[in-house]
Design a protein around this motif. Sequence first.
Motif, PDB file in Angstrom:
ATOM      1  N   GLN A   1       0.882  -1.165   0.000  1.00 52.13           N
ATOM      2  CA  GLN A   1       0.000   0.000   0.000  1.00 52.13           C
ATOM      3  C   GLN A   1       0.921   1.216   0.000  1.00 52.13           C
ATOM      4  O   GLN A   1       1.779   1.339   0.880  1.00 52.13           O
ATOM      5  CB  GLN A   1      -0.874   0.016   1.252  1.00 52.13           C
ATOM      6  N   VAL A   2       0.776   2.074  -1.007  1.00 53.00           N
ATOM      7  CA  VAL A   2       1.489   3.354  -1.004  1.00 53.00           C
ATOM      8  C   VAL A   2       0.579   4.315  -0.264  1.00 53.00           C
ATOM      9  O   VAL A   2      -0.568   4.519  -0.648  1.00 53.00           O
ATOM     10  CB  VAL A   2       1.803   3.836  -2.432  1.00 53.00           C
ATOM     11  N   ARG A   3       1.075   4.877   0.834  1.00 50.55           N
ATOM     12  CA  ARG A   3       0.266   5.681   1.747  1.00 50.55           C
ATOM     13  C   ARG A   3       0.603   7.166   1.624  1.00 50.55           C
ATOM     14  O   ARG A   3       1.734   7.530   1.347  1.00 50.55           O
ATOM     15  CB  ARG A   3       0.518   5.235   3.192  1.00 50.55           C
ATOM     16  N   ASP A   4      -0.405   7.987   1.858  1.00 48.42           N
ATOM     17  CA  ASP A   4      -0.221   9.449   1.881  1.00 48.42           C
ATOM     18  C   ASP A   4       0.415   9.974   0.598  1.00 48.42           C
ATOM     19  O   ASP A   4       1.328  10.785   0.627  1.00 48.42           O
ATOM     20  CB  ASP A   4       0.607   9.862   3.104  1.00 48.42           C
ATOM     21  N   VAL A   5      -0.113   9.486  -0.518  1.00 51.09           N
ATOM     22  CA  VAL A   5       0.369   9.916  -1.823  1.00 51.09           C
ATOM     23  C   VAL A   5      -0.723  10.760  -2.473  1.00 51.09           C
ATOM     24  O   VAL A   5      -1.897  10.598  -2.161  1.00 51.09           O
ATOM     25  CB  VAL A   5       0.735   8.682  -2.689  1.00 51.09           C
ATOM     26  N   GLU A   6      -0.338  11.666  -3.332  1.00 52.90           N
ATOM     27  CA  GLU A   6      -1.321  12.449  -4.079  1.00 52.90           C
ATOM     28  C   GLU A   6      -1.229  12.058  -5.543  1.00 52.90           C
ATOM     29  O   GLU A   6      -0.247  12.338  -6.204  1.00 52.90           O
ATOM     30  CB  GLU A   6      -1.070  13.946  -3.921  1.00 52.90           C
ATOM     31  N   LEU A   7      -2.273  11.385  -6.011  1.00 50.33           N
ATOM     32  CA  LEU A   7      -2.352  10.975  -7.410  1.00 50.33           C
ATOM     33  C   LEU A   7      -3.529  11.673  -8.056  1.00 50.33           C
ATOM     34  O   LEU A   7      -4.665  11.482  -7.646  1.00 50.33           O
ATOM     35  CB  LEU A   7      -2.546   9.463  -7.516  1.00 50.33           C
ATOM     36  N   ARG A   8      -3.252  12.468  -9.046  1.00 46.76           N
ATOM     37  CA  ARG A   8      -4.315  13.149  -9.784  1.00 46.76           C
ATOM     38  C   ARG A   8      -4.571  12.358 -11.054  1.00 46.76           C
ATOM     39  O   ARG A   8      -3.692  12.231 -11.891  1.00 46.76           O
ATOM     40  CB  ARG A   8      -3.890  14.571 -10.092  1.00 46.76           C
ATOM     41  N   THR A   9      -5.771  11.827 -11.159  1.00 45.30           N
ATOM     42  CA  THR A   9      -6.099  10.967 -12.302  1.00 45.30           C
ATOM     43  C   THR A   9      -7.210  11.615 -13.121  1.00 45.30           C
ATOM     44  O   THR A   9      -8.363  11.275 -12.996  1.00 45.30           O
ATOM     45  CB  THR A   9      -6.537   9.570 -11.826  1.00 45.30           C
ATOM     46  N   GLY A  10      -6.836  12.549 -13.948  1.00 44.56           N
ATOM     47  CA  GLY A  10      -7.812  13.246 -14.788  1.00 44.56           C
ATOM     48  C   GLY A  10      -8.744  14.097 -13.944  1.00 44.56           C
ATOM     49  O   GLY A  10      -8.337  14.777 -13.018  1.00 44.56           O
ATOM     50  N   ALA A  11     -10.023  14.052 -14.262  1.00 45.06           N
ATOM     51  CA  ALA A  11     -11.007  14.858 -13.545  1.00 45.06           C
ATOM     52  C   ALA A  11     -11.476  14.192 -12.260  1.00 45.06           C
ATOM     53  O   ALA A  11     -12.241  14.763 -11.504  1.00 45.06           O
ATOM     54  CB  ALA A  11     -12.216  15.115 -14.444  1.00 45.06           C
ATOM     55  N   GLY A  12     -11.002  12.965 -12.018  1.00 40.90           N
ATOM     56  CA  GLY A  12     -11.433  12.220 -10.837  1.00 40.90           C
ATOM     57  C   GLY A  12     -10.823  12.765  -9.557  1.00 40.90           C
ATOM     58  O   GLY A  12     -10.064  13.734  -9.567  1.00 40.90           O
ATOM     59  N   PRO A  13     -11.141  12.128  -8.455  1.00 41.32           N
ATOM     60  CA  PRO A  13     -10.632  12.586  -7.165  1.00 41.32           C
ATOM     61  C   PRO A  13      -9.134  12.342  -7.032  1.00 41.32           C
ATOM     62  O   PRO A  13      -8.546  11.539  -7.760  1.00 41.32           O
ATOM     63  CB  PRO A  13     -11.407  11.723  -6.165  1.00 41.32           C
ATOM     64  N   VAL A  14      -8.526  13.036  -6.107  1.00 42.07           N
ATOM     65  CA  VAL A  14      -7.122  12.819  -5.785  1.00 42.07           C
ATOM     66  C   VAL A  14      -7.046  11.582  -4.895  1.00 42.07           C
ATOM     67  O   VAL A  14      -7.703  11.511  -3.858  1.00 42.07           O
ATOM     68  CB  VAL A  14      -6.535  14.048  -5.053  1.00 42.07           C
ATOM     69  N   LEU A  15      -6.284  10.596  -5.336  1.00 42.59           N
ATOM     70  CA  LEU A  15      -6.119   9.379  -4.544  1.00 42.59           C
ATOM     71  C   LEU A  15      -5.086   9.612  -3.452  1.00 42.59           C
ATOM     72  O   LEU A  15      -4.067  10.248  -3.687  1.00 42.59           O
ATOM     73  CB  LEU A  15      -5.677   8.222  -5.437  1.00 42.59           C
TER      74      LEU A  15
END
Length: 122
Positions: A44-58
Motif C-alpha cells: 500500500q502506497v500511503r499518503d500519496v497524491e495521485l491526480r487521475t484526470g477529472a477524478g478525485p485525488v487518490l
Amino acid sequence: MSDPPMEGAVEFAAGQRWRYRTRRGGEGSSVLVLDVTGRTVHVQVRDVELRTGAGPVLREIFLPIAAAALRASITSPMEPLDPAEFAAAQLAWRTGHDTIDKGEFTIPLDRFLDLVEKRPPA
C-alpha cells in the motif's frame, strides 16, 4: 526528491514500512508491505497524491510489485504501524483489491505513480 535507493539485500515481510524514492512533493509518502508471495510484494502506497484526470485525488494505492523493483525504490525503513492500523490496511487490501496472483509491476514506484497520473481517464 528523496534519498537514493538502499543498497544490499533486503528481505521483505508483512508489516514493514519504508520510505521510498518519491516524486517531487511526495516526501511524506510511505510504502507498507501487506504480504509477500514468492517474488511479489503486495504493498500500500500511503499518503500519496495521485491526480487521475477529472477524478478525485487518490491518497493511497494498492499494488503488487516485483521485489527487485521495490528494492530499487526504497530508501530507508520506518517504524511499523500499530497492529490495529496494519490489520485495517490489510483488510482493505484483501476485500477491495484482488491482486493476488494477477501479476506484478516491475518498475520502480516513482515511475509507476507517474504512469498512473498520465493514464487517460476510463
